[in-house]
Design a protein around this motif. Structure first.
Motif, PDB file in Angstrom:
ATOM      1  N   ARG A  89       0.922  -1.098  -0.054  1.00  0.00           N
ATOM      2  CA  ARG A  89      -0.700  -0.098   0.544  1.00  0.00           C
ATOM      3  C   ARG A  89       1.117   1.150   0.418  1.00  0.00           C
ATOM      4  N   LEU A 120      -3.192   3.208 -13.674  1.00  0.00           N
ATOM      5  CA  LEU A 120      -4.404   3.427 -12.659  1.00  0.00           C
ATOM      6  C   LEU A 120      -5.888   3.124 -13.212  1.00  0.00           C
ATOM      7  N   MET A 130      -1.644   9.041  -8.017  1.00  0.00           N
ATOM      8  CA  MET A 130      -1.291   7.511  -7.081  1.00  0.00           C
ATOM      9  C   MET A 130      -2.091   8.017  -5.215  1.00  0.00           C
ATOM     10  N   ARG A 131      -2.783   7.984  -4.568  1.00  0.00           N
ATOM     11  CA  ARG A 131      -2.703   8.332  -3.248  1.00  0.00           C
ATOM     12  C   ARG A 131      -2.594   7.300  -1.963  1.00  0.00           C
ATOM     13  N   ASP A 134      -3.381   3.259  -1.412  1.00  0.00           N
ATOM     14  CA  ASP A 134      -3.378   2.789  -2.607  1.00  0.00           C
ATOM     15  C   ASP A 134      -3.184   1.466  -2.233  1.00  0.00           C
ATOM     16  N   VAL A 136      -0.839  -0.933  -4.114  1.00  0.00           N
ATOM     17  CA  VAL A 136       0.158  -0.721  -5.667  1.00  0.00           C
ATOM     18  C   VAL A 136       0.872  -2.030  -5.805  1.00  0.00           C
ATOM     19  N   VAL A 154      -2.060   0.094  -9.973  1.00  0.00           N
ATOM     20  CA  VAL A 154      -2.664   0.372  -8.860  1.00  0.00           C
ATOM     21  C   VAL A 154      -4.858   0.207  -9.329  1.00  0.00           C
ATOM     22  N   VAL A 156      -7.612   0.586  -8.135  1.00  0.00           N
ATOM     23  CA  VAL A 156      -8.744   0.787  -7.446  1.00  0.00           C
ATOM     24  C   VAL A 156      -9.975   1.140  -7.625  1.00  0.00           C
TER      25      VAL A 156
END
Length: 187
Positions: A89, A120, A130-131, A134, A136, A154, A156
């Motif tokens: 993450r 993403l 990217m956050r 997330d 990954v 990523v 989501v």
């Protein structure tokens, strides 16, 4: 083998000396184009001789270099396989790096370079998409300062808006709704 090489060297030197003397005699006796310069034919013969001599001295290509990517153990793109892959993450996003915590709780700083492919939900994005938090998957190579990301994927759920920064600012400035809000949709 060393003796053969020396004999070849002496033979080549003797051949060049005889050839040089014969060329000088032709030039002195008027066999050249005038004024002591070699004729065009002599210059071409010398060029051909040296070209052939140099070609005979070239090394054959390395057989490993002639093999295809599959025979050398590299990926289909011709690049070697990445050093490793880490799943985890995102805990922090910087200007050119990510901090990723793997399943064992170990955090790793991973450099992001211009060649890094960032995706993403399968779409190519920038690092700003990217956050923290997330999930990954990062394929990386060892670099001089640590890990260097080759690919960052990523996933989501639900998918978030991946519009460009400019589109996002334009939408917020005009008051356009973001997402599916049926109460603001014209009927």
């Amino acid at each position: 083998m060393d003796r053969k090489r020396r004999v070849r060297g002496w033979a080549l030197g003797l051949l060049l000396a005889v050839w040089g003397v014969s060329c000088e005699r032709q030039e002195d006796t008027g066999g050249g184009g005038g004024e002591g310069l070699p004729s065009a034919k002599n210059r071409e013969l010398r060029s051909a001789f040296w070209r052939d001599l140099m070609a005979s001295r070239e090394k054959a290509p390395d057989p490993e270099a002639l093999k295809g990517p599959d025979e050398r153990g590299v990926g289909g793109s011709g690049r070697a396989e990445p050093t490793g892959i880490v799943h985890g993450r995102v805990t922090w996003v910087g200007d050119n790096e990510l901090l990723v915590r793997d399943g064992a709780g170990v955090e790793q700083d991973i450099e992001v370079v211009p060649d890094t492919r960032l995706r993403l939900n399968g779409n190519v994005v920038g690092l700003a998409s990217m956050r923290e938090g997330d999930a990954v998957k990062v394929a990386y190579d060892d670099g001089p300062g640590g890990w260097v990301a080759r690919e960052v994927d990523v996933e989501v759920s639900p998918p978030r808006d991946i519009s460009t920064e400019r589109e996002g600012r334009r939408g917020r400035a005009s008051g356009e709704p973001r997402g599916d809000d049926s109460s603001t949709r014209p009927r």
